[in-house]
Design a protein around this motif. Structure first.
Motif, mmCIF file in Angstrom:
data_model
loop_
_atom_site.group_PDB
_atom_site.id
_atom_site.type_symbol
_atom_site.label_atom_id
_atom_site.label_comp_id
_atom_site.label_asym_id
_atom_site.label_seq_id
_atom_site.Cartn_x
_atom_site.Cartn_y
_atom_site.Cartn_z
ATOM 1 N N GLU A 156 6.193 -5.192 -16.456
ATOM 2 C CA GLU A 156 4.781 -5.487 -16.413
ATOM 3 C C GLU A 156 4.018 -4.242 -15.978
ATOM 4 O O GLU A 156 4.548 -3.361 -15.327
ATOM 5 C CB GLU A 156 4.498 -6.633 -15.431
ATOM 6 C CG GLU A 156 5.122 -7.958 -15.837
ATOM 7 C CD GLU A 156 4.786 -9.051 -14.827
ATOM 8 O OE1 GLU A 156 4.114 -8.724 -13.832
ATOM 9 O OE2 GLU A 156 5.192 -10.198 -15.045
ATOM 10 N N ARG A 157 2.771 -4.221 -16.332
ATOM 11 C CA ARG A 157 1.880 -3.178 -15.860
ATOM 12 C C ARG A 157 0.553 -3.828 -15.501
ATOM 13 O O ARG A 157 0.231 -4.920 -15.972
ATOM 14 C CB ARG A 157 1.662 -2.111 -16.935
ATOM 15 C CG ARG A 157 0.922 -2.608 -18.156
ATOM 16 C CD ARG A 157 0.721 -1.517 -19.176
ATOM 17 N NE ARG A 157 -0.010 -2.004 -20.328
ATOM 18 C CZ ARG A 157 -0.257 -1.289 -21.411
ATOM 19 N NH1 ARG A 157 0.190 -0.054 -21.469
ATOM 20 N NH2 ARG A 157 -0.929 -1.797 -22.428
ATOM 21 N N VAL A 184 2.272 5.882 -12.981
ATOM 22 C CA VAL A 184 3.629 6.341 -12.703
ATOM 23 C C VAL A 184 4.253 5.563 -11.554
ATOM 24 O O VAL A 184 5.348 5.015 -11.675
ATOM 25 C CB VAL A 184 3.634 7.853 -12.396
ATOM 26 C CG1 VAL A 184 5.035 8.337 -12.077
ATOM 27 C CG2 VAL A 184 3.065 8.626 -13.571
ATOM 28 N N CYS A 185 3.541 5.477 -10.412
ATOM 29 C CA CYS A 185 4.126 4.854 -9.222
ATOM 30 C C CYS A 185 3.368 3.613 -8.777
ATOM 31 O O CYS A 185 3.738 3.010 -7.766
ATOM 32 C CB CYS A 185 4.190 5.849 -8.074
ATOM 33 S SG CYS A 185 2.575 6.467 -7.549
ATOM 34 N N GLU A 207 7.422 10.141 -16.519
ATOM 35 C CA GLU A 207 7.713 8.927 -17.260
ATOM 36 C C GLU A 207 7.108 7.748 -16.526
ATOM 37 O O GLU A 207 7.375 7.515 -15.347
ATOM 38 C CB GLU A 207 9.224 8.740 -17.418
ATOM 39 C CG GLU A 207 9.560 7.592 -18.340
ATOM 40 C CD GLU A 207 11.045 7.536 -18.626
ATOM 41 O OE1 GLU A 207 11.462 6.672 -19.395
ATOM 42 O OE2 GLU A 207 11.768 8.368 -18.072
ATOM 43 N N ALA A 208 6.253 7.002 -17.220
ATOM 44 C CA ALA A 208 5.553 5.897 -16.584
ATOM 45 C C ALA A 208 6.534 4.804 -16.194
ATOM 46 O O ALA A 208 7.536 4.567 -16.850
ATOM 47 C CB ALA A 208 4.500 5.330 -17.527
ATOM 48 N N SER A 209 6.240 4.107 -15.091
ATOM 49 C CA SER A 209 7.097 3.021 -14.620
ATOM 50 C C SER A 209 6.798 1.721 -15.330
ATOM 51 O O SER A 209 7.447 0.727 -15.062
ATOM 52 C CB SER A 209 6.911 2.828 -13.113
ATOM 53 O OG SER A 209 5.558 2.538 -12.828
ATOM 54 N N TYR A 210 5.816 1.730 -16.219
ATOM 55 C CA TYR A 210 5.482 0.542 -16.989
ATOM 56 C C TYR A 210 5.872 0.771 -18.433
ATOM 57 O O TYR A 210 5.722 1.859 -18.959
ATOM 58 C CB TYR A 210 3.976 0.244 -16.917
ATOM 59 C CG TYR A 210 3.479 0.055 -15.523
ATOM 60 C CD1 TYR A 210 3.772 -1.099 -14.817
ATOM 61 C CD2 TYR A 210 2.729 1.046 -14.907
ATOM 62 C CE1 TYR A 210 3.313 -1.261 -13.529
ATOM 63 C CE2 TYR A 210 2.273 0.891 -13.617
ATOM 64 C CZ TYR A 210 2.570 -0.269 -12.943
ATOM 65 O OH TYR A 210 2.120 -0.431 -11.673
ATOM 66 N N SER A 211 6.347 -0.244 -19.086
ATOM 67 C CA SER A 211 6.717 -0.154 -20.497
ATOM 68 C C SER A 211 5.536 -0.598 -21.320
ATOM 69 O O SER A 211 5.155 -1.754 -21.302
ATOM 70 C CB SER A 211 7.926 -1.038 -20.796
ATOM 71 O OG SER A 211 7.630 -2.392 -20.514
ATOM 72 N N GLY A 212 4.914 0.318 -22.039
ATOM 73 C CA GLY A 212 3.760 -0.011 -22.864
ATOM 74 C C GLY A 212 3.645 0.982 -23.988
ATOM 75 O O GLY A 212 4.290 2.021 -23.999
ATOM 76 N N ASN A 213 2.836 0.671 -24.964
ATOM 77 C CA ASN A 213 2.626 1.561 -26.092
ATOM 78 C C ASN A 213 1.867 2.790 -25.641
ATOM 79 O O ASN A 213 0.871 2.688 -24.960
ATOM 80 C CB ASN A 213 1.856 0.844 -27.204
ATOM 81 C CG ASN A 213 2.661 -0.296 -27.786
ATOM 82 O OD1 ASN A 213 3.885 -0.241 -27.819
ATOM 83 N ND2 ASN A 213 1.961 -1.328 -28.238
ATOM 84 N N ASP A 230 0.810 -1.219 0.000
ATOM 85 C CA ASP A 230 0.000 0.000 0.000
ATOM 86 C C ASP A 230 0.839 1.263 0.000
ATOM 87 O O ASP A 230 0.383 2.312 -0.408
ATOM 88 C CB ASP A 230 -0.934 0.015 1.208
ATOM 89 C CG ASP A 230 -2.088 -0.953 1.024
ATOM 90 O OD1 ASP A 230 -2.691 -1.310 2.040
ATOM 91 O OD2 ASP A 230 -2.380 -1.340 -0.119
ATOM 92 N N THR A 231 2.048 1.185 0.501
ATOM 93 C CA THR A 231 2.834 2.407 0.671
ATOM 94 C C THR A 231 3.956 2.529 -0.340
ATOM 95 O O THR A 231 4.260 3.621 -0.788
ATOM 96 C CB THR A 231 3.448 2.449 2.084
ATOM 97 O OG1 THR A 231 4.222 1.252 2.292
ATOM 98 C CG2 THR A 231 2.338 2.510 3.124
ATOM 99 N N LYS A 232 4.577 1.431 -0.746
ATOM 100 C CA LYS A 232 5.734 1.509 -1.622
ATOM 101 C C LYS A 232 5.298 1.344 -3.069
ATOM 102 O O LYS A 232 4.584 0.415 -3.398
ATOM 103 C CB LYS A 232 6.760 0.425 -1.265
ATOM 104 C CG LYS A 232 7.380 0.625 0.116
ATOM 105 C CD LYS A 232 8.415 -0.428 0.399
ATOM 106 C CE LYS A 232 9.054 -0.234 1.779
ATOM 107 N NZ LYS A 232 10.044 -1.261 2.072
ATOM 108 N N PRO A 233 5.727 2.194 -3.950
ATOM 109 C CA PRO A 233 5.375 2.029 -5.354
ATOM 110 C C PRO A 233 6.177 0.907 -5.983
ATOM 111 O O PRO A 233 7.291 0.597 -5.574
ATOM 112 C CB PRO A 233 5.743 3.386 -5.971
ATOM 113 C CG PRO A 233 6.796 3.926 -5.085
ATOM 114 C CD PRO A 233 6.496 3.439 -3.706
ATOM 115 N N SER A 234 5.591 0.337 -7.026
ATOM 116 C CA SER A 234 6.253 -0.747 -7.720
ATOM 117 C C SER A 234 7.348 -0.199 -8.602
ATOM 118 O O SER A 234 7.233 0.857 -9.207
ATOM 119 C CB SER A 234 5.244 -1.513 -8.576
ATOM 120 O OG SER A 234 5.890 -2.463 -9.365
#
Length: 679
Positions: free
Chosen positions: A57-58, A150-151, A175-181, A48-52
């Motif tokens: 993956e997203r 993002v997070c 910049e999003a933390s997920y790699s996607g189109n 709940d507190t730490k971002p991935s």
């Protein structure tokens, strides 16, 4: 040496032990339930507190298109299928047509968009329920939530997610933390350490900093809502480039440099563009945007050189050249002459008008964009008096009042430099007021422009208005009788304002031709409205042929474009005034057409509607006014406004004549009969 080797070996052995412990050594044993429970609570808190931080993956609720959400389930197959974003107890398995409707109406309809990614609402048990005071989880269903692109944190409310994303933008974390189109490409971080995005407008790419929409936090301010303003300015420059080239044009407030880059990229050798800004960050950003559009920037070294002194630029020859300078706008306008100057500061432009008129060439063009709508639209009258020297009040025609006030300020600045102006274009929209004027050199032209600055008499009761002539009393000037029938003072003096025309039909027609040539579909309806408004007509054939655009008469000056097939001397191309009989004929023609100028101001059909009456449709009402013998047209200042040469009393009489009562006599009798029957 042996001791060092033994120490290194011991350290490596200890690291191996730590890695093994991290993989399975620290896991609680099956027989220790207390340790298991503690581990679960720690994992839940971390989730709940730490971002991935994963980049491979997203979450399945983050998609770019609706098809991506539907591809999570094989909707073409037979049988019942479960929703990928809902637990089984919330949404039971169903057939494909019902599941597709469920995905569209429940999950996709309420998405939150950020940089091309759509975060759909998720009902899966991703958010762990908070434990109660006794240590057990509280019973109840799982809360719907969004996954941040993002997070990756989970947030329940849509408004909270939007605020959360704004905080990311202000911090530069776009910049999003997920790699996607994504529809919006992201580039590498800028040398300053801030991430930026690439935006494309009119075939020109510019990079924007994360806080580009907040002028207080960013020097490189960029407003997407000013696209109409940029296209109108571009068309006015394209029209001037048809008269003479090459033009020396100045974008005095570059910011990202998008306006000057559009000029250079589309007009090429017809213009010599100079972009200036006082900020080092803006100048650096402008040079980077020049390289992004394959435009060579003068005034600084950008392209790295090889050992033999040649350029290492791999993208070929630049398509245009732009001069980029770090200089105050007033300084560069005092130092150098220009044919075209565009002023677009943040707020009012009155502090730069004197410098702009000092060195502008004869028959050049100055365009002024004012974004201080608070003072222009009568929200801060004290600021209006301080900046523009005008007294105004809130009226139904406040947008045209703002345009005439800006033109009056421009005319006074030109007169101080012994120059006159011819207004080519005046546009007042929600976010800005744009004024484009042609500069006419000479004290005679300055005197003619100064004579068009007059006070406006405005009735505060019926909102009738008329420009005040010299020697007339205030109440005797207005055609209305409010001062005699109502107690107190009903009329006020506003201004001084510009009382001349706000448009030039020939210039607007050529602007429309330039908009069609450069595929600017967004502003073509606006320019067509301006043409009809300048001629005060509703039905007018818009001819784009070269015969209709060959000559343009402005203030006794015949301007021949370079597109005409006839041979014209350099005096004609440069816009010199005609002499002798030809000049006299032009003046006589202008005097004969003086009555054909568009009427001043407009009336709002809703403001003057009669209570208890259904007024006619706007287009029908325009037809009724035309049949009554008045000149009418619609106006871009107000979608419900009517520009006409009729007085307010005549306007109301036609409106009353063709208005229908809300309850007619037939309906009234039917109502009375039904009431009698019930009694």
């Amino acid at each position: 040496m042996a001791e060092l080797k033994e120490a290194d070996a011991g350290q490596l052995h200890q690291e191996d032990v730590d890695i093994k412990r991290g993989e399975g050594g620290d896991a609680p044993s099956a027989g220790d339930p207390a340790a298991e429970q503690a581990a679960k609570h720690e994992a839940a808190a971390d989730a709940d507190t730490k971002p991935s931080t994963t980049t491979t993956e997203r979450h399945i609720s983050i998609q770019t298109k609706l098809e991506g959400l539907e591809m999570l389930v094989d909707l073409d197959g037979a049988g019942r299928k479960s929703c990928p974003l809902c637990p089984e107890e919330k949404f039971k398995a169903c057939y494909s047509h019902k599941l597709r409707r469920h995905l569209q109406n429940l999950h996709w309809k309420v998405y939150v968009e950020f940089e091309g990614q759509r975060m759909c609402i998720c009902h899966l048990p991703c958010r762990n329920l908070k434990p109660s005071l006794s240590g057990d989880q509280a019973p109840g269903r799982h809360v719907a939530h969004y996954h941040c692109v993002v997070c990756s944190v989970t947030i329940a409310r849509k408004t909270d997610m939007i605020s959360h994303l704004k905080r990311h933008v202000n911090k530069g974390e776009t910049e999003a933390s997920y790699s996607g189109n994504s529809d919006v490409p992201f580039e590498e971080p800028a040398p300053s350490g801030q991430a930026y995005e690439i935006m494309k407008e009119l075939g020109t790419n510019v990079q924007l900093l994360p806080n580009h929409t907040t002028p207080q936090k960013s020097d490189t301010y960029f407003n997407r809502k000013m696209k109409t303003n940029r296209q109108l300015v571009f068309c006015s420059l394209a029209v001037l480039a048809e008269e003479r080239n090459p033009l020396e044009c100045l974008d005095a407030f570059g910011a990202t440099g998008i306006m000057g880059l559009q000029w250079a990229k589309h007009l090429r050798n017809a213009v010599k563009v100079t972009i200036t800004d006082i900020s080092d960050t803006c100048v650096k950003m402008i040079k980077e945007n020049c390289e992004l559009n394959h435009i060579r920037a003068e005034g600084g070294s950008r392209v790295p050189r090889g050992p033999d002194g040649t350029s290492t630029e791999a993208k070929g020859v630049p398509i245009a050249t732009v001069e980029v300078a770090k200089m105050d706008a007033n300084v560069i306008m005092h130092l150098r002459p220009f044919d075209y100057i565009h002023l677009d500061p943040y707020g009012t432009a009155v502090n730069y008008l004197d410098a702009a008129f000092r060195n502008v060439r004869n028959l050049g063009i100055i365009s002024v964009t004012s974004t201080d709508t608070g003072s222009l639209y009568s929200k801060s009258p004290n600021v209006t008096l301080r900046h523009y020297g005008c007294h105004i009040v809130r009226t139904e025609y406040y947008k045209e009042l703002a345009a005439r006030m800006v033109v009056a300020t421009v005319a006074r600045a030109a007169a101080r430099c012994n120059k006159g102006i011819e207004v080519l274009l005046s546009v007042a929209l929600e976010h800005f007021v744009l004024v484009v004027v042609r500069v006419l050199r000479g004290p005679t032209q300055a005197d003619e422009s100064a004579k068009k600055l007059r006070k406006l008499v405005h009735c505060q009761w019926c909102e009738e208005r008329v420009f005040l002539k010299q020697g007339n009393m205030v109440d005797d000037t207005l055609p209305c009788n409010c001062h005699g029938s109502l107690p107190g003072k009903t009329a006020v003096q506003l201004g001084p304002l510009w009382c001349g025309p706000l448009f030039n039909t020939g210039f607007l027609r050529r602007m429309l031709s330039a908009a069609v040539q450069h595929s600017m579909d967004d502003i073509q309806p606006l320019v067509k409205t301006l043409i009809c408004e300048s001629e005060c007509t509703t039905l007018k054939a818009l001819v784009h042929g070269p015969s209709a655009l060959t000559n343009q008469v402005e203030c006794g000056v015949v301007i021949k474009t370079l597109q005409s097939g006839e041979e014209s001397g350099p005096a004609d191309q440069s816009g010199k005034r005609k002499t002798g009989e030809e000049s006299g004929n032009v003046v006589k023609k202008l005097k004969s057409e003086a009555s054909l100028e568009h009427p001043s101001f407009y009336y709002s059909i809703h403001r003057h509607s009669i209570k208890g009456m259904n007024m006619p449709k706007l287009n029908k009402f325009l037809q009724y006014l035309t049949e009554a013998g008045f000149r009418v047209s619609r106006t871009h200042f107000d979608p419900t406004g009517v520009r006409t040469d009729a007085t307010l009393e005549q306007f109301k009489s036609v409106l009353t004549k063709y208005s229908v009562p809300t309850y007619t006599n037939a309906t009234a009798t039917q109502t009375s009969v039904s009431m009698d029957k019930t009694v």
